[in-house]
Write an enzyme that holds these catalytic residues in place. Structure first.
Site: not given
Length: 259
Positions: A13, A15, A209
């Site tokens: 990922d 961000d 995250d």
């Protein structure tokens, strides 16, 4: 339990893993450089459909992360690939930005507000009441409803913003039709990404995250999953989920030696 194969390809990922609010996370540059030098297939993923891969390449480069255009995979690209395979050379009414419209043009789609095959909803900086009204009427008239991702909110410097999932809920309330969400946690986004780089889930890893999107999508696609604690999920939240990441690490810097 069957022993997993060594990791030969990586999906990560963007961000919360490589950057946070426009600032690179320590170790992200080393991780990307080592990936590129290794020659292993990899993709940087985002559910955000606003930007083209070329746009994101430039944005990442400005903060010192050199990710080639062909190694960027967005929910817009996954959505275009999906509708292009389901209904080749079709038509769509689109609410979204250049990332989505460009991806659809590239698979041969015609954008129209007259009797389209699909209504496709993505992120945009300004959701227009007129555009939403048009989308609702087209869906009630028989157009199939697709959304790039289910994220309810997105970040901004002023606070959270309504995102695709929230706007899709408005359209669903008005039409009674649920959209098909292409982006994470739908494992379709992961599988189409893996196919793009010629990788296999059994020997691939997903770094994210968020437990509810990144880890879940990787898990359902059959990949090794790593949760980093530099984004939206904290250690105290892990017990809320009925599934687990393969491993939890502090940040992407802890994974450099795994490449």
């Amino acid at each position: 339990m069957t022993e997993r194969q060594p990791i030969q390809s990586w999906l990560t990922d963007m961000d919360g893993v490589l950057m946070h609010e426009g600032v690179p996370i320590p170790g992200a540059d080393v991780f990307i450089t080592k990936l590129r030098d290794s020659g292993k297939p990899f993709l940087v993923l985002t559910n955000n459909s606003i930007y083209t891969a070329r746009d994101l390449h430039a944005r990442l480069k400005r903060i010192g992360l050199e990710v080639p255009v062909e190694n960027i995979w967005t929910s817009a690209l996954a959505t275009a690939k999906f509708v292009g395979s389901q209904h080749p050379d079709g038509t769509a009414y689109v609410i979204g930005e250049a990332g989505l419209t460009t991806a659809l043009h590239d698979v041969g789609y015609i954008l129209t507000n007259s009797d389209p095959d699909f209504v496709i909803l993505g992120e945009t900086r300004t959701y227009s009441f007129e555009a939403l009204t048009k989308a609702i009427r087209l869906i009630k008239g028989g157009a199939r409803f697709i959304a790039t991702n289910p994220d309810n909110t997105g970040p901004s410097t002023e606070g959270v913003l309504p995102a695709t999932g929230s706007v899709a809920a408005l359209i669903t309330k008005a039409t009674g039709k649920e959209p098909y969400f292409v982006g994470k946690p739908n494992p379709l986004m992961m599988r189409t990404g893996l196919n793009t780089i010629g990788a296999h889930s059994e020997s691939s890893a997903m770094i994210g995250d968020r437990m509810d999107t990144d880890v879940l999508a990787g898990l359902e696609a059959g990949m090794t999953t790593y949760l980093v604690l530099t984004g939206l999920t904290s250690v105290s939240e892990l017990d809320r989920f009925p599934y687990r990441a393969t491993e939890v690490v502090d940040s992407i810097a802890d994974l450099v030696d795994r490449i």
